[in-house]
Each structure stands twice: as C-alpha cells, then as structure tokens.
Design a protein around this motif. Structure first.
Motif, short mmCIF file in Angstrom:
data_model
loop_
_atom_site.label_atom_id
_atom_site.label_comp_id
_atom_site.label_asym_id
_atom_site.label_seq_id
_atom_site.Cartn_x
_atom_site.Cartn_y
_atom_site.Cartn_z
N SER A 123 -7.32 -1.57 -0.70
CA SER A 123 -7.41 -0.20 -0.19
C SER A 123 -8.11 0.65 -1.24
O SER A 123 -8.36 0.21 -2.36
CB SER A 123 -6.01 0.36 0.11
N ASN B 152 0.83 -1.20 0.00
CA ASN B 152 0.00 0.00 0.00
C ASN B 152 0.87 1.25 0.00
O ASN B 152 2.03 1.23 0.40
CB ASN B 152 -0.93 0.01 1.21
N ASP C 30 -5.78 -2.88 13.09
CA ASP C 30 -5.22 -1.62 12.59
C ASP C 30 -6.10 -0.98 11.52
O ASP C 30 -5.72 0.02 10.91
CB ASP C 30 -3.82 -1.87 12.02
N GLU D 201 -4.15 -7.56 0.34
CA GLU D 201 -4.78 -6.45 1.05
C GLU D 201 -5.43 -5.54 0.02
O GLU D 201 -4.92 -5.40 -1.10
CB GLU D 201 -3.74 -5.69 1.86
N ARG E 217 -6.91 -2.21 8.61
CA ARG E 217 -6.60 -2.64 7.25
C ARG E 217 -7.50 -3.80 6.84
O ARG E 217 -7.91 -4.63 7.66
CB ARG E 217 -5.13 -3.07 7.15
#
Length: 649
Positions: A581, A439, A620, A579, A622
């Motif tokens: 985002s 990220n 966190d 992940e 995420r």
C-alpha cells in the motif's frame, strides 16, 4: 521505491521440526532443583568490607527453623561471571516468532520499580540517572529485567542482551508525579502520621509554625500513595515467584513512612518471603546528590544488629523518618537501603555482586503447609563473615499455582495476572507467538496476534478430539506511550495431527514498538504457559508492505492462514502472501507495482527465483500477491527474500 523483505529464519524439514520439539518438551537442565515440600533460601555472605564471599560449601552453613536445627538437604554455590566489557549490540531485527522454550541455565531476574508516586518532577531526573546507571553497569546480557512504575505508565520486561535499547528508551518516560509542596504550611508525611497517632510533641511543634495544620488531608494522601506502592510491590514479587535463579527488586523512590500495622506492609513482606525475593531501596530524596555521589562520600551506617559485620548494612541519610517504611521493607526481605548521600557506584556494584555470588540452601520444613509463619536462621561457621537471607516464610500454598478463586482488582485470576506480569516466560505449556502487521485505517494499524498451543502435552488431549478447555489472555503494551490493548477468552481447540491449535486476535495499534504477551491455562489441570513477543508497528507513511504470511495451512478461497511457526515438514506445500500500500498512481490514475522473490537454500544456492512482475489489483482494489513456493529437496534452513517496487515512484 523498492522494498526488500528477507525472511531469514524460514526452516523447512523434519529435522528442524524435531529439534524444535525436543527443546520445547525437555525440562530445563538444573543443577539445583528443590522438591515440592522443601523450603529454599537464597543466602548472601559478605566479608568485613562488604564484598561477597564465594567458595563456601555445605558444611560451613548452619540452618534453623524456629530455632530448631534443620538438615540442609540440597545445596548449590552460585557464581555468575561478571559482565565482560560492553553489552553486545542488539539484534538488527526482532524475531518473527517467539517461543517459551527454555534456553540454557536460569538467569538472574531484576525488577526495577520506579516509584513515581513518591517522586516529584525535580527528583525524577536524578532518579532516572540511577536507573540508567543500573542498565549500564549492573546487568549481564542474559539477565531478565522488568522496568515498572508505580503510577502504571510503564511495565516492560526483556532479556538485556536483546532488549537493552528498549529499556534505555523507556527511561525517557520516567517522570515524577508527586506535586512539590513549597508553601509555608507544608507538613511532611511523617509529621502527619505522628499527629494522626496523637503524638502531642509533634503536634505542638507543627502548631507553633502553622495556624492551620491540615494533617488529616496530608495523612490521607500519604496513606493512598503508600497503599498503591506497596500493593504494586506485592504484585511484582508475586510475579517473580516462578522465576529461577536470584531474584531482586530495586525500589527507586523517595521512600515512605513506616506504619507496619497496615496490612499492605505485611503483605509485601510475606509475598517477598514466599517468592524468595530480596528488595533493595535506593533513596532518591536529596536531589542530584543521588546521581553524583562519589567515593569520597561518607554515608552514615545503620546496623541491623550487633552481629552485623562490615559495611553492607544500611546507608541512610538525615531524613530517615520519611523513608523508614521503605527501609524496613528492604531489611525484612534480605536486601538493604541506599541513602541519597551514599556512594551510588558502590551500591550498584554491591547489589549486582549479591546476585552473582550467592548460595541456595533447601531443607524440609517442620510443619508443611500449616499456614503459620516460621522463622529462618542461617549462620556461616567462619569468623568475620556476615550472612543475609530472608528472615522467614509463611507455610501456605504458593500463589499462582492452580486455580485461585479470588480475582484481582482487574478481574483476572491471580495466576493469570502473575503470569502476565512475570519477567520470565512460563514453559509449563509450550507456546509460540507471532505478530502480523496489516494495512492501516486512519491513524492506527490492524495487527493480528497469532498464538500456537501445543495441547498434545495435556493429559486429556486426543488427536482430532476437542477434549481440551483452555483459557487465555492476550495483552499488548506500547513502549512509546504505554497504550494497552488486551482480551481474554475461553476456547475448546482440537488437537489435529501436524498442526497446533491457533489463538488469533486482531488489535488496532498505533505506530512504534510493542510488547505482546500470551498466557494460556488448561482449565482441567491448571497447567499454564506464557510467551512474550516484541514487534514493530511501522508508521503508516510511504510505500510499504504488510508482514508476509508464510504458512502451510490454506483455508478455502484459497486463503492462507497466519501461523506462529517457521518450521515446516519436508514435502509440505508452503504458501507466502503479502500486500502493499502507499503506492503512487500515474496520470491515468493507475498504479504500477512489481514484485518478485528469491528462495535460497543451504550454502546460499538459489532454488527458485521470480523476476518482478506487476501485481494486479483485486476486486476490492487491494494489491496483494500469493506465492506457492517450490518444495525444497532436502531438510535444512532456507531463506526467502520478497521484493516489491513502486514503478511510478
């Protein structure tokens, strides 16, 4: 918005692993392999019309060293097929993992050096057309090409079949950096050199048109430009020393004056002789004529000597004195020079032909490694033919072999610098390299480079014992901006059964196309390896997914460990993690992202499937997901497709 991330090269099974290991460990299949003590000479033979001549055999050549006949111990006639139509379309996606395992026969290697320090902005435009013409007309899909500027803005290497688009994109960054001087008091580099050498006739001519000569300043600037250009040419030829096959450097430049007593001239010629490299000079002086010259042009020819046959020789224009230094470098290394009014298309074809049809001769030297210069003579025993080869060599230890105690200007050992610069990967130590885009934070993105070293091939390596001491350097360069990032280190990796030691570093990179290179050297044996990996850093906009980690190594936590391989042992658990985002939030401030996957095997049959389910935020905040993939029932190639969907968007 939905993201689909197919992992098309996921291979599971001991059969696949065995195939990869055998490719990495086998020596290349060479028809011609010179011994350590042999001197190798590339020889080009042309007819009266400058066309290369194939079909000669060993008995038709005579070879001498310092005037004494030498037996041709090894001989190979090389004839590379010409390009067949247009080059294939570049792959739609870049490979996830790159390896330095050798593939097929050695290809030709070209280094195009764009001398932006000797080109004005106006001259750079036609010079760019020269480079584009080479990329379009001269190269085959398996040729290795490096595009380099003397000013340091560009240094990019690739194989044409997979990196042609990158090379064309880089031509837009080729600029001229020499400010044009249109004042009445302008002095040329050649005039400044002659005045510096106390040439009274030139001084008188210049003084008659000027009141303030200023030759010292012009001469000093000329010396500095030439020093940089010649040192870079030496660096390029040093980097080509380890490449197999025909090696050529094409210098696109306005040229420079000749001052052979300076060490830089001798160094570049000696380096080219040592590496068996021919340098070709394309003179950009003369503006647009360089890019538009046609078959009706009538270039003046400058012969190398009375024995020269045909039209090869040297094409040169009326301002020879300003480019004589570049011309002499080309002639002394077995290449030729092309003037601004020459037929450019014919020159390109001739350079390409000389790299397609040539002969490799090897012989025992008179005095191995005596440190002296030895003259090489090659004749062909057939009338009407001309021979072109390097004129000699220095019988010293080749650069880049073992440890060299003298550092380069950037504090790197010469062997490491040459390996970083080389267009071809060094397979002396098996390596793999992968990039994991993470990220972003601000205007840059964290990218983890992961290298794997097969240290088991080293003589001191023992399973589980940290007996290996390796030094390595990781470097990355941006195609769009020339931005660079690099780091060097020494490590003591352990060789554990089933896993190669990892070299992992994280860099903060801007968006665009990047090229990374990993160079590794064993401190004890001097054995080296290098591998190149191209990758994309997406612009950090909208809904996006990090590079999925696909691994058979999980650290406590659990934490999947990024690796640089996509082949796994049958029965070994494989974990995937990614992940997301950039997702949108609903009116309540909560996002909703769904993710699923499909695993297919040979024949396209589905082995496992998970419908999209919500990804829960971690402590966190995420949004990450880790998947434990089912163990496939048999060896083979398997495809994993990951999906992520922003339900609110």
């Amino acid at each position: 918005m939905t993201i689909h991330r197919p992992q098309r090269v996921v291979c599971v099974g001991v059969l696949v692993l065995g195939a990869i290991s055998s490719v990495a460990d086998q020596p290349p299949n060479r028809e011609f392999q010179a011994g350590v003590a042999l001197v190798t000479v590339d020889v080009v033979v042309t007819d009266r019309h400058g066309h290369t001549v194939p079909g000669l055999d060993r008995s038709q050549f005579r070879l001498t060293e310092d005037g004494r006949p030498r037996e041709i111990r090894q001989f190979q006639a090389v004839q590379v097929p010409p390009p067949t139509g247009s080059l294939p379309t570049a792959p739609a996606s870049r490979p996830r993992v790159s390896s330095n395992a050798r593939e097929g026969q050695p290809a030709r290697t070209f280094a195009i050096v764009f001398d932006d320090l000797h080109l004005s902005p106006a001259q750079a435009e036609p010079a760019r057309k020269v480079v584009a013409a080479f990329l379009k007309e001269a190269f085959s899909s398996n040729d290795r090409v490096a595009l380099i500027t003397t000013g340091g803005d560009v240094w990019w290497t690739t194989v044409v079949g997979r990196g042609r688009d990158d090379l064309f994109a880089l031509t837009s960054r080729l600029q001229g950096h020499r400010p044009p001087d249109t004042t009445v008091g302008h002095i040329t580099d050649w005039e400044a050199l002659r005045i510096h050498d106390r040439d009274r006739s030139v001084l008188a001519l210049v003084t008659r048109r000027l009141t303030d000569v200023g030759a010292d300043e012009v001469y000093a600037a000329s010396v500095n430009r030439r020093r940089i250009t010649l040192r870079l040419l030496s660096r390029v030829t040093d980097a080509l020393a380890g490449a197999e096959g025909r090696k050529s450097v094409i210098l696109v430049s306005e040229g420079f004056v000749s001052e052979p007593q300076r060490s830089e001239y001798r160094d570049v010629i000696a380096s080219a002789w040592r590496a068996n490299v021919a340098i070709y000079f394309l003179n950009a002086r003369g503006g647009a004529e360089l890019a538009t010259a046609g078959a009706t042009d009538s270039p003046r020819l400058l012969s190398e000597g009375k024995d020269t046959v045909g039209e090869r020789s040297v094409y040169i224009d009326a301002v020879r004195s300003e480019a004589e230094g570049a011309v002499s470098v080309a002639l002394d290394t077995g290449g030729f020079a092309v003037g601004a009014t020459a037929d450019l298309g014919r020159a390109i074809r001739q350079i390409a032909d000389e790299s397609r049809v040539y002969y490799l001769l090897a012989y025992d030297p008179l005095a191995p490694l005596d440190g002296k210069y030895h003259k090489i003579g090659v004749e062909v025993l057939r009338d009407g033919l001309a021979v072109y080869a390097r004129k000699g060599y220095f019988a010293d230890t080749p650069r880049g072999k073992g440890r060299d105690p003298e550092p380069t200007s950037d504090k790197l050992a010469p062997a490491i610098r040459a390996a970083l610069d080389a267009p071809a990967d060094d397979g002396g130590l098996p390596l793999r390299l992968a990039a994991y885009v993470r990220n972003n934070d601000g205007d840059k993105t964290d990218v983890m480079l992961v290298g794997e070293v097969e240290v088991d091939v080293l003589p001191d390596a023992r399973p589980g014992a940290p007996d290996v001491d390796i030094e390595y350097y990781m470097a990355s360069v941006s195609r769009e901006s020339g931005e660079r990032a690099g780091i060097s280190d020494n490590v003591h990796p352990s060789s554990s059964e089933g896993h190669a030691p990892l070299l992992t570093r994280t860099f903060r990179l801007s968006g665009g196309t990047w090229q990374a290179r990993l160079v590794v050297r064993d401190a004890k044996s001097g054995r080296m390896g290098s591998v190149t990996h191209d990758f994309e850093v997406p612009l950090q906009e909208g809904f996006r997914m990090t590079t999925p980690i696909l691994t058979d190594t999980v650290a406590p936590g659990p934490r999947p460990v990024p690796v640089a391989h996509l082949a796994f042992a049958a029965g070994a658990p494989v974990v995937a993690q990614f992940e997301v985002s950039g997702q949108r939030s609903g009116p309540d401030g909560i996002s909703r992202v769904l993710s699923g996957f499909t695993l297919t095997g040979p024949g396209g049959r589905t082995l496992a499937h998970m419908d999209p389910t919500p990804i829960r935020p971690g402590a966190d905040g995420r949004l990450a997901r880790m998947l434990k993939l089912p163990v496939p029932p048999e060896p083979g190639q398997y495809d994993l497709t990951l999906t992520a969907h922003d339900d609110i968007a």
